[in-house]
Design a protein around this motif. Structure first.
Motif, PDB file in Angstrom:
ATOM      1  N   UNK A 170      -4.816  -5.081  -3.666  1.00  0.00           N
ATOM      2  CA  UNK A 170      -4.311  -6.351  -4.219  1.00  0.00           C
ATOM      3  C   UNK A 170      -4.628  -7.513  -3.287  1.00  0.00           C
ATOM      4  N   UNK A 171      -4.421  -7.294  -1.978  1.00  0.00           N
ATOM      5  CA  UNK A 171      -4.697  -8.353  -1.009  1.00  0.00           C
ATOM      6  C   UNK A 171      -6.180  -8.697  -0.991  1.00  0.00           C
ATOM      7  N   UNK A 172      -7.041  -7.667  -1.075  1.00  0.00           N
ATOM      8  CA  UNK A 172      -8.486  -7.921  -1.087  1.00  0.00           C
ATOM      9  C   UNK A 172      -8.887  -8.706  -2.347  1.00  0.00           C
TER      10      UNK A 172
ATOM     11  N   UNK B 154       5.184  -2.680  -0.917  1.00  0.00           N
ATOM     12  CA  UNK B 154       4.977  -1.398  -0.217  1.00  0.00           C
ATOM     13  C   UNK B 154       6.282  -0.610  -0.155  1.00  0.00           C
ATOM     14  N   UNK B 155       7.357  -1.309   0.158  1.00  0.00           N
ATOM     15  CA  UNK B 155       8.660  -0.627   0.254  1.00  0.00           C
ATOM     16  C   UNK B 155       9.085  -0.093  -1.109  1.00  0.00           C
TER      17      UNK B 155
ATOM     18  N   UNK C 147      -3.874  -8.338 -12.857  1.00  0.00           N
ATOM     19  CA  UNK C 147      -3.370  -7.006 -13.203  1.00  0.00           C
ATOM     20  C   UNK C 147      -2.403  -6.505 -12.137  1.00  0.00           C
ATOM     21  N   UNK C 148      -2.770  -6.660 -10.857  1.00  0.00           N
ATOM     22  CA  UNK C 148      -1.889  -6.219  -9.771  1.00  0.00           C
ATOM     23  C   UNK C 148      -0.631  -7.072  -9.715  1.00  0.00           C
ATOM     24  N   UNK C 149      -0.734  -8.348 -10.099  1.00  0.00           N
ATOM     25  CA  UNK C 149       0.453  -9.207 -10.098  1.00  0.00           C
ATOM     26  C   UNK C 149       1.456  -8.714 -11.135  1.00  0.00           C
ATOM     27  N   UNK C 150       0.962  -8.436 -12.331  1.00  0.00           N
ATOM     28  CA  UNK C 150       1.863  -7.948 -13.383  1.00  0.00           C
ATOM     29  C   UNK C 150       2.474  -6.600 -12.986  1.00  0.00           C
TER      30      UNK C 150
ATOM     31  N   UNK D 195      -0.073   5.611  -0.309  1.00  0.00           N
ATOM     32  CA  UNK D 195      -0.529   5.115  -1.612  1.00  0.00           C
ATOM     33  C   UNK D 195      -0.064   3.676  -1.825  1.00  0.00           C
ATOM     34  N   UNK D 196       1.167   3.407  -1.444  1.00  0.00           N
ATOM     35  CA  UNK D 196       1.696   2.042  -1.581  1.00  0.00           C
ATOM     36  C   UNK D 196       0.886   1.068  -0.733  1.00  0.00           C
ATOM     37  N   UNK D 197       0.509   1.474   0.478  1.00  0.00           N
ATOM     38  CA  UNK D 197      -0.290   0.595   1.334  1.00  0.00           C
ATOM     39  C   UNK D 197      -1.659   0.331   0.740  1.00  0.00           C
ATOM     40  N   UNK D 198      -2.285   1.444   0.197  1.00  0.00           N
ATOM     41  CA  UNK D 198      -3.600   1.260  -0.429  1.00  0.00           C
ATOM     42  C   UNK D 198      -3.504   0.292  -1.619  1.00  0.00           C
ATOM     43  N   UNK D 199      -2.438   0.455  -2.386  1.00  0.00           N
ATOM     44  CA  UNK D 199      -2.232  -0.444  -3.536  1.00  0.00           C
ATOM     45  C   UNK D 199      -2.187  -1.903  -3.075  1.00  0.00           C
TER      46      UNK D 199
END
Length: 342
Positions: A57-59, A30-31, A83-86, A49-53
């Motif tokens: 990913x968490x979900x 997020x940061x 995908x989110x990990x990469x 946007x960072x929080x939504x991202x």
């Protein structure tokens, strides 16, 4: 109640590292994403946007974890998670290079990967956890299997050693028989060469008996009393020879050698019958088969069997006559035949 507390503590400890690394990875992402987007959009929008991202990913991680625990196949959550990990690894690495050092960039990129790895390990461990009773049964089966394998290997090694030892003994026995046969062959060749080199024109026949049967039995008995071997001729005969006609063959008594048991003449009849030859009679010219029958009968008249010298003395004492060379060959053939028997 106590068991519930211990189980809860165990589960909390089990999930502490994956949860901590995942939280650290989400906060750092997020940061990093928010700081990068602030150069393109207002700060509130960038961090939203960072929080939504991170929320997506968490979900995805939560859904992937649930599917793994249930043993089902969640293709979409797993794909989104990777995908989110990469993406997170790339964002954190880029953020570290832009706003910090290369070391910070590498550490930032490792944190999401470590969180993903520990989360997968925790889920797999939780999904495959079995009861204590089942684990004890598994241990017992493994232990019994190891015991059987160890015993089987020991038995196999023992069989190998036994076969090797049997082969070595058989080889030594064959070598010994070969050496004995070689000695006999060399002795026969030597005798043949010596006879050819020093031929005898007039070979004497068997020496006629100079003693009566009674005198011969008495002489042999006196030798036995004095402890003199019948194989060694005394310097002076204790009985004067009586030159005269030999007693009839049918009247020859069973001689008594020094330490030799009385001969069982009925046994000679049985041996001859088994061999399928006529019963040998003292004083007659014996065939090769009859000579072998007589030597076999005399050799096994005592236990242990008689040696060649003692068998020859008993042969002479029993009233049979033949050249010593012929007797020697027949005795050697008899020994070879007995050795060949299993």
């Amino acid at each position: 109640m106590d068991m519930d507390w211990k189980e809860a503590a165990r589960r909390a400890l089990h999930w502490s590292l994956p949860a901590g690394l995942t939280g650290l990875s989400l906060g750092w992402t997020v940061y990093a994403v928010g700081e990068i987007l602030t150069h393109q959009a207002p700060a509130p929008l960038a961090y939203t946007v960072a929080g939504i991202y991170d929320a997506v990913w968490l979900y995805a991680l939560a859904m992937e974890t649930a599917h793994r625990r249930q043993g089902s196949k969640g293709t979409l959550p797993a794909t989104l998670g990777w995908v989110f990990l990469v993406t997170s690894v790339g964002v954190l690495f880029t953020h570290g290079l832009l706003y910090a050092t290369a070391v910070v960039a590498v550490i930032g990129a490792v944190v999401p990967a470590a969180a993903k790895a520990t989360l997968i390990m925790a889920v797999e461990r939780e999904a495959t956890r079995i009861s204590r009773a089942a684990q004890q049964q598994i241990d017992a089966v493994r232990s019994a299997t190891r015991d059987q394998v160890a015993i089987g290997r020991a038995v196999t090694r023992a069989k190998v050693d036994r076969h090797k030892t049997a082969a070595v003994l058989e080889r030594e026995e064959r070598k010994a028989r070969g050496k004995a046969q070689k000695v006999r062959h060399e002795a026969a060749e030597g005798l043949t060469k010596l006879t050819a080199k020093h031929p005898v024109a007039d070979v004497p026949q068997e020496v006629p008996a100079l003693f009566s049967d009674e005198d011969l039995a008495r002489v042999l008995g006196q030798w036995g009393d004095k402890g003199v071997s019948p194989d060694v001729s005394p310097g002076v005969s204790p009985v004067s020879p009586q030159v005269g006609p030999v007693s009839p063959v049918a009247a020859i008594p069973a001689p008594q050698g020094a330490g030799h048991t009385p001969l069982d003449w009925s046994g000679l009849v049985q041996v001859a019958a088994v061999a399928g030859v006529a019963t040998p009679e003292p004083g007659e010219l014996l065939s090769e088969e009859q000579l072998t029958v007589v030597l076999r009968w005399l050799r096994h008249s005592e236990n242990p069997p008689l040696s060649y010298r003692k068998a020859l003395a008993a042969y002479r004492a029993a009233g049979f006559s033949a050249k010593e060379e012929r007797v020697r060959k027949a005795y050697a053939a008899l020994i070879d035949a007995e050795d060949a028997q299993p």
